[in-house]
Design a protein around this motif. Sequence first.
Motif, PDB file in Angstrom:
ATOM      1  N   UNK A 135       0.839  -1.205   0.000  1.00  9.88           N
ATOM      2  CA  UNK A 135       0.000   0.000   0.000  1.00  9.88           C
ATOM      3  C   UNK A 135       0.871   1.252   0.000  1.00  9.88           C
ATOM      4  N   UNK A 136       1.932   1.230   0.796  1.00  9.74           N
ATOM      5  CA  UNK A 136       2.842   2.380   0.842  1.00  9.74           C
ATOM      6  C   UNK A 136       3.452   2.628  -0.536  1.00  9.74           C
ATOM      7  N   UNK A 137       3.873   1.572  -1.216  1.00 13.47           N
ATOM      8  CA  UNK A 137       4.442   1.716  -2.566  1.00 13.47           C
ATOM      9  C   UNK A 137       3.405   2.285  -3.530  1.00 13.47           C
ATOM     10  N   UNK A 138       2.158   1.825  -3.400  1.00 12.79           N
ATOM     11  CA  UNK A 138       1.090   2.345  -4.266  1.00 12.79           C
ATOM     12  C   UNK A 138       0.883   3.839  -4.028  1.00 12.79           C
ATOM     13  N   UNK A 195       0.061  10.979   3.421  1.00 12.33           N
ATOM     14  CA  UNK A 195      -0.189  10.918   4.863  1.00 12.33           C
ATOM     15  C   UNK A 195      -0.683   9.530   5.252  1.00 12.33           C
ATOM     16  N   UNK A 196      -0.087   8.979   6.303  1.00 10.81           N
ATOM     17  CA  UNK A 196      -0.511   7.693   6.853  1.00 10.81           C
ATOM     18  C   UNK A 196      -0.888   7.874   8.323  1.00 10.81           C
ATOM     19  N   UNK A 197      -1.773   7.008   8.808  1.00 16.62           N
ATOM     20  CA  UNK A 197      -1.945   6.868  10.254  1.00 16.62           C
ATOM     21  C   UNK A 197      -2.181   5.404  10.553  1.00 16.62           C
ATOM     22  N   UNK A 224       9.292   2.299  13.257  1.00 18.24           N
ATOM     23  CA  UNK A 224      10.506   1.863  12.544  1.00 18.24           C
ATOM     24  C   UNK A 224      10.144   1.047  11.312  1.00 18.24           C
ATOM     25  N   UNK A 225       9.150   0.172  11.446  1.00 18.90           N
ATOM     26  CA  UNK A 225       8.720  -0.634  10.299  1.00 18.90           C
ATOM     27  C   UNK A 225       8.106   0.237   9.210  1.00 18.90           C
ATOM     28  N   UNK A 226       7.224   1.152   9.606  1.00 20.40           N
ATOM     29  CA  UNK A 226       6.592   2.019   8.619  1.00 20.40           C
ATOM     30  C   UNK A 226       7.631   2.927   7.964  1.00 20.40           C
ATOM     31  N   UNK A 227       8.589   3.403   8.739  1.00 17.60           N
ATOM     32  CA  UNK A 227       9.661   4.228   8.175  1.00 17.60           C
ATOM     33  C   UNK A 227      10.427   3.453   7.106  1.00 17.60           C
ATOM     34  N   UNK A 228      10.660   2.169   7.360  1.00 19.03           N
ATOM     35  CA  UNK A 228      11.369   1.343   6.377  1.00 19.03           C
ATOM     36  C   UNK A 228      10.554   1.201   5.098  1.00 19.03           C
ATOM     37  N   UNK A 245      11.758   2.608   1.460  1.00 20.71           N
ATOM     38  CA  UNK A 245      11.844   1.666   0.349  1.00 20.71           C
ATOM     39  C   UNK A 245      10.978   2.103  -0.827  1.00 20.71           C
ATOM     40  N   UNK A 246       9.937   2.892  -0.542  1.00 17.48           N
ATOM     41  CA  UNK A 246       9.066   3.417  -1.601  1.00 17.48           C
ATOM     42  C   UNK A 246       9.579   4.745  -2.152  1.00 17.48           C
ATOM     43  N   UNK A 247      10.769   5.154  -1.702  1.00 17.02           N
ATOM     44  CA  UNK A 247      11.406   6.392  -2.169  1.00 17.02           C
ATOM     45  C   UNK A 247      10.620   7.648  -1.809  1.00 17.02           C
TER      46      UNK A 247
END
Length: 235
Positions: A134-137, A149-151, A188-192, A196-198
């Motif tokens: 989802x983050x990559x999308x 923006x994420x939460x 930390x996981x979400x930051x990664x 990774x999604x640039x």
Amino acid sequence: MNATNADPQELQKFSELAHRWWDPGSEFRPLHEINPLRLEWINARAPLAGKKVLDIGCGGGILAESMAVKGANVTGIDLSDKALKVADLHSMESGVQVRYEKIAAEDMAAREPGQFDVVTCMEMLEHVPDPSSIVRACATLVKPGGKVFFSTLNRNPKAYLLAIIGAEYLLRMLPKGTHDYAKFITPAELSRYIRQADLNIDAFKGMSYNPLTKIYSLNNDTDVNYLVACTRPLA
């Protein structure tokens, strides 16, 4: 449709409650109460007036409509037919124009890359099998220079105690089983996933609930609920 990154049980759970989405006294009361906070945080970092905005996992449209009221041209996407029908109906009743569509974020990214000034994905990452997808999308959908923006919910003993035991069992703010602790995501996981999604991380913000005053507030405590603002680099 690429619906592989969706949990059928999660979709069913929210579909069964969809007719209550806009009832501020229902199971969705917390969403109604936190919406002004997250809306203003988004608008302060990416003024919404005139912007083309995509809300991923829009559900019944609470955030999507409020961003449209701010003057944004909003599209909301979700995989729940019932939630989207509720969102459409409420949009007609309120007169607030939002375009809704049943499509996966990944499919939307393949169809409309780089088309949005702002992309929001709130309270959704902890409900899908592969949040990094989802983050990559989101990174693909936003224009260079645009904001994402994420939460989501942190994963630690405090989050388990407050978000599940407290909110679902003691205070009964949410239906039991709303959240699966194993799917919570640490900063930390979400930051990664974001790196990774640039995307570039602009800021983290915590959100807390005071059970005595029954008031939510934004602060620097990311132990339980937290928001993240990101930017897609220009080059």
